[in-house]
Design an enzyme around this catalytic site. Structure first.
Site, PDB file in Angstrom:
ATOM      1  N   ILE A  60     159.137  88.350  23.963  1.00 54.88           N
ATOM      2  CA  ILE A  60     159.272  88.262  25.428  1.00 54.88           C
ATOM      3  C   ILE A  60     160.716  88.495  25.880  1.00 54.88           C
ATOM      4  O   ILE A  60     160.971  88.674  27.064  1.00 54.88           O
ATOM      5  CB  ILE A  60     158.751  86.925  26.001  1.00 54.88           C
ATOM      6  N   ALA A  80     154.357  81.560  26.161  1.00 55.01           N
ATOM      7  CA  ALA A  80     155.172  81.733  24.941  1.00 55.01           C
ATOM      8  C   ALA A  80     156.368  80.794  24.945  1.00 55.01           C
ATOM      9  O   ALA A  80     157.108  80.710  25.925  1.00 55.01           O
ATOM     10  CB  ALA A  80     155.647  83.182  24.829  1.00 55.01           C
ATOM     11  N   THR A 123     156.217  71.569  30.591  1.00 56.98           N
ATOM     12  CA  THR A 123     155.883  70.315  29.918  1.00 56.98           C
ATOM     13  C   THR A 123     156.379  69.093  30.699  1.00 56.98           C
ATOM     14  O   THR A 123     157.351  69.195  31.453  1.00 56.98           O
ATOM     15  CB  THR A 123     156.528  70.318  28.514  1.00 56.98           C
ATOM     16  N   ASP A 124     155.754  67.958  30.436  1.00 53.74           N
ATOM     17  CA  ASP A 124     156.231  66.708  31.058  1.00 53.74           C
ATOM     18  C   ASP A 124     157.542  66.226  30.416  1.00 53.74           C
ATOM     19  O   ASP A 124     158.218  65.357  30.967  1.00 53.74           O
ATOM     20  CB  ASP A 124     155.163  65.612  30.973  1.00 53.74           C
ATOM     21  N   GLU A 125     157.900  66.811  29.248  1.00 52.86           N
ATOM     22  CA  GLU A 125     159.098  66.322  28.544  1.00 52.86           C
ATOM     23  C   GLU A 125     160.380  66.597  29.326  1.00 52.86           C
ATOM     24  O   GLU A 125     161.412  66.003  29.047  1.00 52.86           O
ATOM     25  CB  GLU A 125     159.197  66.933  27.142  1.00 52.86           C
ATOM     26  N   TYR A 149     164.472  70.979  22.646  1.00 51.82           N
ATOM     27  CA  TYR A 149     163.245  71.608  23.153  1.00 51.82           C
ATOM     28  C   TYR A 149     163.098  71.374  24.651  1.00 51.82           C
ATOM     29  O   TYR A 149     162.962  72.325  25.440  1.00 51.82           O
ATOM     30  CB  TYR A 149     162.006  71.073  22.419  1.00 51.82           C
ATOM     31  N   ASN A 248     151.218  55.823  19.300  1.00 51.80           N
ATOM     32  CA  ASN A 248     150.852  56.577  18.089  1.00 51.80           C
ATOM     33  C   ASN A 248     150.070  55.729  17.083  1.00 51.80           C
ATOM     34  O   ASN A 248     149.255  56.252  16.329  1.00 51.80           O
ATOM     35  CB  ASN A 248     152.105  57.173  17.448  1.00 51.80           C
TER      36      ASN A 248
END
Ligand code: NAD
Ligand code: DAU
Length: 334
Positions: A60, A80, A123-125, A149, A248
């Site tokens: 890309i 992507a 993303t919510d991050e 990220y 988790n």
């Protein structure tokens, strides 16, 4: 309608291609994917013979290629990315290349080819980490990314908004919580744990195992994007979540139960550096404006997912052994 889908050989992108080809059989799809370690054409074997589906192997961030492809389509749906937090902690250069420079390259091509409609999957991050009693993220939550990220995804979101404000590029953005379901690469929590348990291996739980994520079945995410790209909601952002906050340990225990295993399969390991404590999403905007809400609850979704990994052992065993890359070597020579 002709769509350019980027990252369509990955987890969510391939689910989205299946979803669109089934729901809109007359749509044409071009899937642009670099086939990094996370891209797997086996995810799309069912679509290979479909005359309305075309695969292009490429980056890309390759402006010439992207320009040629964007010229031919009505809309770009941009999945992507480098997507794994742990990999970004080890080395983040590919995250900057794809998530920042790649997104910028696509935006330029969309602008230079008649301001093409652009949906950005995020993303919510980007919103950072919540304390246990904080209200859930919404569209007005300030950005506070904390891993390489999420910082690279935040940068891409800012670029998308900048192209809307500066050039009137018709954009939308969605910020979604953790997805799970078929074709999820077995480096992420749920598919790693399911496949380890199927192999009678232990599951590595980071830190105290009490970090919380909000889980959404991947098909529900595809349905939300479908609504966003078909409504005139230009310039809008939508938060998408599963209404399923789980820590988790809870997920691990549900998996152990579903897979008939005991607690001896849990191995507590060193924590992820900078590990975000909790994510949660308030999805009332998309519910009110577009009538979307999750349809698959977590218990049903997890059961379906375990079944899928039990029935598709060939798919994930080839990935875990590295053999899946031979498929591309045969088809694309690299
Ligand atoms: P994934 O890692 O499974 O797939 C990413 C795909 O992008 C792969 O097919 C890969 O080959 C391709 N790709 C990577 N670099 C490329 C490049 N330079 N050029 C072309 N293709 C390239 O990711 P995913 O989990 O399917 O995530 C898709 C998108 O959704 C990402 O933008 C991610 O940030 C976002 N997202 C993911 C989740 C989740 O839980 N997985 C949640 C919210 C948002
Ligand atoms: O919130 C959306 C994000 O969800 C997406 O933007 C990312 O692309 C996606 O990878 C996912 O990020 P997470 O870091 O939340 O997902 P992951 O599956 O890597 O980890 C989920 C939780 O499980 C997290 O608290 C770390 C923990 N974990 C993860 C792995 C891989 C473990 O305890 N052990 C593990 O082996």
């Amino acid at each position: 309608m002709k769509l350019l889908i980027t990252g369509g050989a990955g987890f969510i992108g391939s689910n989205f291609i299946h979803y669109i080809l089934k729901k809109y059989p007359d749509y044409k799809i071009v899937n642009l994917d670099l086939l990094t370690y996370a891209g797997n054409l086996e995810n799309l074997k069912d679509s290979e013979g479909n005359p309305n589906y075309k695969f292009v192997k490429g980056d890309i961030a390759d402006a010439k290629l992207v320009n040629e492809l964007v010229k031919e389509v009505d809309m770009i749906v941009h999945f992507a990315a480098e997507s794994h937090v742990d990999r970004s902690i080890l080395n983040s250069i590919s995250f900057i290349h794809t998530n920042v420079i790649g997104t910028h390259t696509l935006l330029e091509a969309a602008k230079n080819n008649g301001n093409k409609r652009f949906h950005h999957v995020s993303t919510d991050e980007v919103f950072g980490s919540l304390a246990p009693n904080d209200p859930a993220f919404n569209e007005k939550t300030p950005y506070d990314p904390r891993s390489p990220y999420s910082a690279s995804k935040a940068a891409s979101d800012h670029l998308v908004r900048a192209y809307f404000h500066t050039y009137d590029l018709p954009v939308t953005i969605s910020n979604c919580s953790n997805n799970y379901g078929p074709f999820h690469f077995p480096e992420k929590l749920i598919p790693l744990f399911i496949t380890n348990l199927l192999e009678d291996k232990k599951v590595p739980l980071y830190g105290d195992g009490l970090n919380v994520r909000d889980w959404l079945y991947v098909e529900d995410h595809c349905a939300a994007i479908d609504l966003i790209i078909h409504k005139e909601s230009i310039g809008e952002t939508y938060c998408i979540g599963g209404n399923a906050e789980k820590n988790n340990r809870e997920i691990t225990h549900e998996l152990l139960k579903l897979m008939d295993k005991n607690e001896s399969f849990i191995e507590f390991v060193k924590d992820r550096p900078g590990h975000d404590k909790r994510y949660a999403i308030n999805f009332s905007k998309i519910k009110k404006e577009l009538g979307w809400e999750p349809r698959v609850n977590f218990t049903q979704g997890l059961k379906k997912t375990v079944e899928w990994y039990k029935n598709n052992q060939d798919w994930w065993k080839k990935i875990k052994s590295g053999e899946y890359k031979d498929y591309y070597k045969n088809q694309y020579g690299k």
